[in-house]
Design an enzyme around this catalytic site. Sequence first.
Site, PDB file in Angstrom:
ATOM      1  N   SER A 123       0.356  -1.186   0.434  1.00  6.14           N
ATOM      2  CA  SER A 123       0.063  -0.094   0.287  1.00  6.14           C
ATOM      3  C   SER A 123       0.598   1.230  -0.058  1.00  6.14           C
ATOM      4  O   SER A 123       1.881   1.377   0.880  1.00  6.14           O
ATOM      5  CB  SER A 123      -0.960  -0.040   0.888  1.00  6.14           C
ATOM      6  OG  SER A 123      -1.337   1.522   1.272  1.00  6.14           O
ATOM      7  N   TYR A 148      -2.175  -0.648  11.026  1.00  4.67           N
ATOM      8  CA  TYR A 148      -2.267  -1.349   9.480  1.00  4.67           C
ATOM      9  C   TYR A 148      -0.915  -1.178   8.971  1.00  4.67           C
ATOM     10  O   TYR A 148      -0.524  -2.058   8.345  1.00  4.67           O
ATOM     11  CB  TYR A 148      -3.781  -1.266   9.101  1.00  4.67           C
ATOM     12  CG  TYR A 148      -3.753  -1.143   7.352  1.00  4.67           C
ATOM     13  CD1 TYR A 148      -3.613  -2.050   7.068  1.00  4.67           C
ATOM     14  CD2 TYR A 148      -3.356  -0.281   6.537  1.00  4.67           C
ATOM     15  CE1 TYR A 148      -3.676  -2.869   6.038  1.00  4.67           C
ATOM     16  CE2 TYR A 148      -3.474   0.064   5.471  1.00  4.67           C
ATOM     17  CZ  TYR A 148      -3.080  -1.605   4.184  1.00  4.67           C
ATOM     18  OH  TYR A 148      -3.239  -1.723   3.539  1.00  4.67           O
ATOM     19  N   LYS A 152       1.405  -3.037   6.996  1.00  8.89           N
ATOM     20  CA  LYS A 152       1.905  -3.909   5.395  1.00  8.89           C
ATOM     21  C   LYS A 152       3.791  -3.652   5.598  1.00  8.89           C
ATOM     22  O   LYS A 152       4.010  -4.096   4.808  1.00  8.89           O
ATOM     23  CB  LYS A 152       1.159  -2.568   4.927  1.00  8.89           C
ATOM     24  CG  LYS A 152      -0.031  -3.211   4.627  1.00  8.89           C
ATOM     25  CD  LYS A 152       0.055  -4.341   3.224  1.00  8.89           C
ATOM     26  CE  LYS A 152      -1.256  -5.060   3.894  1.00  8.89           C
ATOM     27  NZ  LYS A 152      -1.183  -5.809   2.742  1.00  8.89           N
ATOM     28  N   GLY A 293      -4.487  11.248  11.647  1.00  8.91           N
ATOM     29  CA  GLY A 293      -3.685  10.636  10.545  1.00  8.91           C
ATOM     30  C   GLY A 293      -4.012  10.821   8.531  1.00  8.91           C
ATOM     31  O   GLY A 293      -2.918  10.131   8.241  1.00  8.91           O
TER      32      GLY A 293
END
Length: 348
Positions: A123, A148, A152, A293
């Site tokens: 991502s 998350y 990744k 964020g």
Amino acid sequence: MILVTGGAGYIGSHVAVELMAQGDEVLILDNLCNSSRGALERIAQVTGRMPGFIYADIRNRRVLDTVFRDYPIDAVVHCAGLKAVGESVREPLRYYATNVGGSVTLCQAMADAGVMRLVFSSSATVYGDCTQMPIAETCPTGQPTNPYGQSKLMAEHVMRSMAASDPRWSVGLLRYFNPIGAHRSGQLGEMPSQTPNNLLPYLLQVANRERAVLRVFGTDYPTADGTGIRDYVHVLDLAEGHLRALDYLRQAPGVHVWNLGTGRGHSVLEVVSAFERVTGVTVPLSFESRRAGDVARCWADPSKAAQQLGWTARRDLECMLEDAWRWQCYLAAQVEAQGLFQLPNTGR
Ligand code: NAD
Ligand code: UDP
């Protein structure tokens, strides 16, 4: 035969369709925690063939060993994973266990079986708060602001180390920008099982009158209209990128990173007005403060994928929105007519 982990999910199902369309045999492995068997039927509807399916968790090493023993798998497209940012903050261990631990288990099983060609769903979130636009693969990875994104990036590190340790590996890390849209047939697309976090699925539910209003998070970003800019890429273009990566990796050992984006950014308000234009449906908005964020701007430099893979996103924003809306209308009609769609987690 290509093993697609997470192949019942949004991106994996489109990858499966594209692979099957070019004549590949596809085996899907999925635990259906965020999808259902209905996705397999929809893949069959679109392609005219049922993909192979294993109902299993990528963390189950015993099952993986059996799969690699029983099927002639040439390569793996690894899409299985958890992807909800907010949930990852509340349940970090589950995210690391699946996205990092699950990837480690899968790679161990692949290595033992001698299957060393892997395409991984990464991502753009791994770039963190990169301010240099467009973002090229040479931009340093940043500090993703949530578990998350961290998971990744950690999975990417795992794959880099393993490829460095054994030259037989060919690994493609595909850094997706913002996948949206649906299959042109209108019979396959994203099916959120919880309140959507991403712009498009939320917008679709507002347009479908399932939700009252689309909250626009932030109107004071340093962008032309003050709203956040992202690089939205059609899920079918994205799926085609996986096919090109799989081909490239046949002759290219080591780790390769490719951005999959269009190279064009669109603001939230541009997306909304394009959607209203192509569908004729009005989307009620409320203007809110920034979401924690979020970065102001994020779009890809996709030239490396163009040069090495011959891949360029071909579908424009209007096409993405039109296809997404066709899917949303199909889904709504199916649910209303027959209550046909199974909920995730049922395993049925
Ligand atoms: P999705 O939730 O629709 O699909 C993921 C699939 O993986 C689901 O079918 C789910 O049931 C399955 N799965 C989850 N955990 C599993 C496990 N332990 N074992 C077996 N199967 C499991 O998500 P998606 O949008 O299709 O995303 C696919 C991948 O792409 C994910 O890894 C995600 O992190 C990554 N990604 C997605 C986006 C996006 O915006 N959709 C952006 C960047 C990266
Ligand atoms: N966004 C929004 N309302 C929503 C969801 C998202 O205004 O309900 C904005 C978000 O602030 C960002 C853009 O839409 O500027 C894309 O957000 P998304 O969550 O889809 O992708 P990501 O931020 O993960 O790139």
